[in-house]
Design an enzyme around this catalytic site. Structure first.
Site, PDB file in Angstrom:
ATOM      1  N   ASP A   1       0.762  -1.239   0.000  1.00  0.00           N
ATOM      2  CA  ASP A   1       0.000   0.000   0.000  1.00  0.00           C
ATOM      3  C   ASP A   1       0.804   1.307   0.000  1.00  0.00           C
ATOM      4  OD1 ASP A   1      -1.846  -1.998   0.356  1.00  0.00           O
ATOM      5  OD2 ASP A   1      -2.914  -1.000   1.975  1.00  0.00           O
TER       6      ASP A   1
ATOM      7  N   GLU B   1       1.473  -9.471  11.413  1.00  0.00           N
ATOM      8  CA  GLU B   1       1.234  -9.003  10.039  1.00  0.00           C
ATOM      9  C   GLU B   1       2.560  -8.706   9.340  1.00  0.00           C
ATOM     10  OE1 GLU B   1      -0.951  -5.371  10.045  1.00  0.00           O
ATOM     11  OE2 GLU B   1      -1.310  -5.372   7.884  1.00  0.00           O
TER      12      GLU B   1
HETATM   13  C1  DGY Z   1      -5.995  -1.205   4.164  1.00  0.00           C
HETATM   14  O1  DGY Z   1      -7.140  -0.919   4.490  1.00  0.00           O
HETATM   15  O2  DGY Z   1      -4.982  -0.739   4.706  1.00  0.00           O
HETATM   16  C2  DGY Z   1      -5.808  -2.172   3.082  1.00  0.00           C
HETATM   17  O3  DGY Z   1      -4.501  -2.575   2.928  1.00  0.00           O
HETATM   18  C3  DGY Z   1      -6.361  -1.653   1.787  1.00  0.00           C
HETATM   19  O4  DGY Z   1      -7.101  -2.662   1.298  1.00  0.00           O
END
Ligand code: DGY
Length: 449
Positions: free
Chosen positions: A184, A419
């Site tokens: 992201d 994670e």
């Molecule tokens: C988040 O919400 O951070 C996700 O990675 C986007 O789908």
């Protein structure tokens, strides 16, 4: 956390996946990435999760993929989130169904509310892993039956990504939102995102939910978050259509990891095609074409690795991130690129050695702005390292592959199924009890060095 034995680690991973399984009202059910931070079904998570489920509960792995692909749009896109609560009343996650408004889109499925963007297509590889690990004739027969349903849907996904997303015209898929990369807030997107205004008023209107369940210093900044909202709104305002002029899309990028996974999916489909009586040839041809184009367009001989191309400026981003090493998974990557990627992985920037103690970071270790705990801006991710491990094995590097395998398992053994992990000490960061860390750990434990 105490350092776990292999048996204890196996049990922890299985329990994590058990706890994250959701029986849904439509009878399908799926695994959520995390019960707190990501309480719905995510696309590339589902692929990585199914790879681990292949080792323990294959039927559940097939169900995960079935749940995801039951929400595939008519145009072939597989949405990055399938929501458990289609009515939009759930306030645990933003942006939810009332933001994406898939129910207003004709091509979206009536079955579930979904987002309108995609993620890397790891699902064909997951289906291949489920099929090839089917242990007995009954499991094999079940796999064949599941594949008859899934194969055409996987093909439709590839077609969507290779045609509707071929905005650059050269044959690579573009992403229209950083979330589509799965990485992201990687520094790989900084240059392209700098051109998108950060409108802070969007965060007055919409409330971030991620900060309620995770530490602010681990998550993307507000400035980046407001850009994410603006980019998603722009795509939504055109009904998620992919055929407009480039200027419509504030963010339009070719990502090396996404396209390597796209080509890897064609290789997996070539393995699966004969199982359902289809011709593997076209899959092999497309895999070769994508590999060739990836090298032509995204490899930079000056840095010896792959970089994202911003289609608005036609420039490669200068930064070095772990996504730029992922094309190593491709069996047909030319020797020059294989050598260059190995050299880059072994440089002080990524630190691969045959004695390495921690897996590779998400970002160049020598970059002054590396942040060891912030999402994708330095921390270690198991899925990226798992891909690199596969690439090292593919290209005949057992010494490095075994060392990376050991480092991955030892990190999770010490920290638990987090994670992601601190760049320098491997402690757990982000959300705990994260499904793909658990599932890929099961895969690693099943495939000893
Ligand atoms: C988040 O919400 O951070 C996700 O990675 C986007 O789908």
């Amino acid at each position: 956390m105490n350092v776990l034995t292999n048996e204890q680690l196996w049990r922890l991973a299985v329990t994590t996946l058990d706890n994250n399984w959701r029986q849904t009202t439509d009878g399908l059910g799926h695994t959520v990435p995390s019960r707190t931070l990501y309480p719905h079904q995510w696309s590339w998570d589902a692929g990585f999760i199914a790879i681990g489920l292949a080792r323990i509960y294959p039927a559940r792995g097939w169900r995960d993929l079935r749940s995801l692909f039951s929400a595939q749009w008519d145009d072939g896109r597989v949405p990055h989130i399938v929501f458990d609560w289609p009515d939009g009343q759930d306030d645990r996650y933003f942006p939810g169904p009332d933001f994406w408004r898939s129910s207003e889109i004709l091509a979206a499925p009536p079955r579930a509310a979904t987002s309108g963007i995609v993620q890397p297509p790891v699902h064909a590889l997951a289906a291949w892993e489920l099929y090839r690990h089917a242990a007995d004739p009954a499991a094999r027969a079940h796999a064949v039956e599941r594949l008859h349903w899934l194969y055409p849907r996987l093909v439709a996904q590839q077609r969507y990504l290779s045609t509707r997303r071929n905005a650059g015209g050269a044959g690579l898929a573009c992403i229209v939102h950083p979330w589509e990369s799965g990485q992201d807030n990687s520094p790989a997107w900084d240059a392209a995102l700098a051109a998108v205004p950060a409108d802070s008023s969007l965060l007055d209107r919409y409330q971030r939910r991620d900060l309620a369940v995770s530490h602010e210093s681990h998550r993307p900044t507000d400035a980046d978050y407001s850009r994410y909202i603006a980019i998603a709104q722009a795509y939504r305002s055109y009904g998620y259509a992919d055929n407009g002029p480039g200027e419509r899309y504030p963010f339009l990028v070719e990502c090396p990891a996404f396209n390597a996974i796209l080509a890897g999916a064609e290789h997996a489909l070539a393995e699966l095609a004969p199982v359902v009586g289809a011709d593997p040839g076209p899959h092999r041809e497309r895999a070769s074409q994508i590999t060739e184009t990836l090298v032509d367009r995204l490899f930079d001989p000056a840095t010896g690795m792959f970089h994202a191309r911003d289609l608005h400026t036609d420039q490669l981003t200068p930064v070095r991130t772990v996504g730029g090493l992922v094309p190593l998974i491709l069996p047909e990557l030319p020797d020059d690129q294989v050598k260059a990627l190995l050299m880059e992985a072994c440089s002080p920037r990524f630190g691969l050695t045959e004695q390495l103690s921690l897996p590779l970071p998400s970002y160049d270790l020598t970059a002054p702005d590396l942040d060891p705990v912030r999402y994708w801006r330095g921390p270690i991710w198991l899925n990226m390292n798992w891909l690199l491990w596969r690439g090292l094995r593919e290209h005949g590097q057992p010494g490095f592959a075994d060392a990376l395998h050991r480092a991955m398992v030892d990190m999770v053994r010490g920290a638990g199924c987090f994670e992601y992990f601190h760049t320098y000490d491997g402690t757990g960061v982000g959300t705990a009890e994260f499904s793909w860390t658990a599932s890929l750990t099961l895969d690693l434990l099943s495939e000893p060095e």
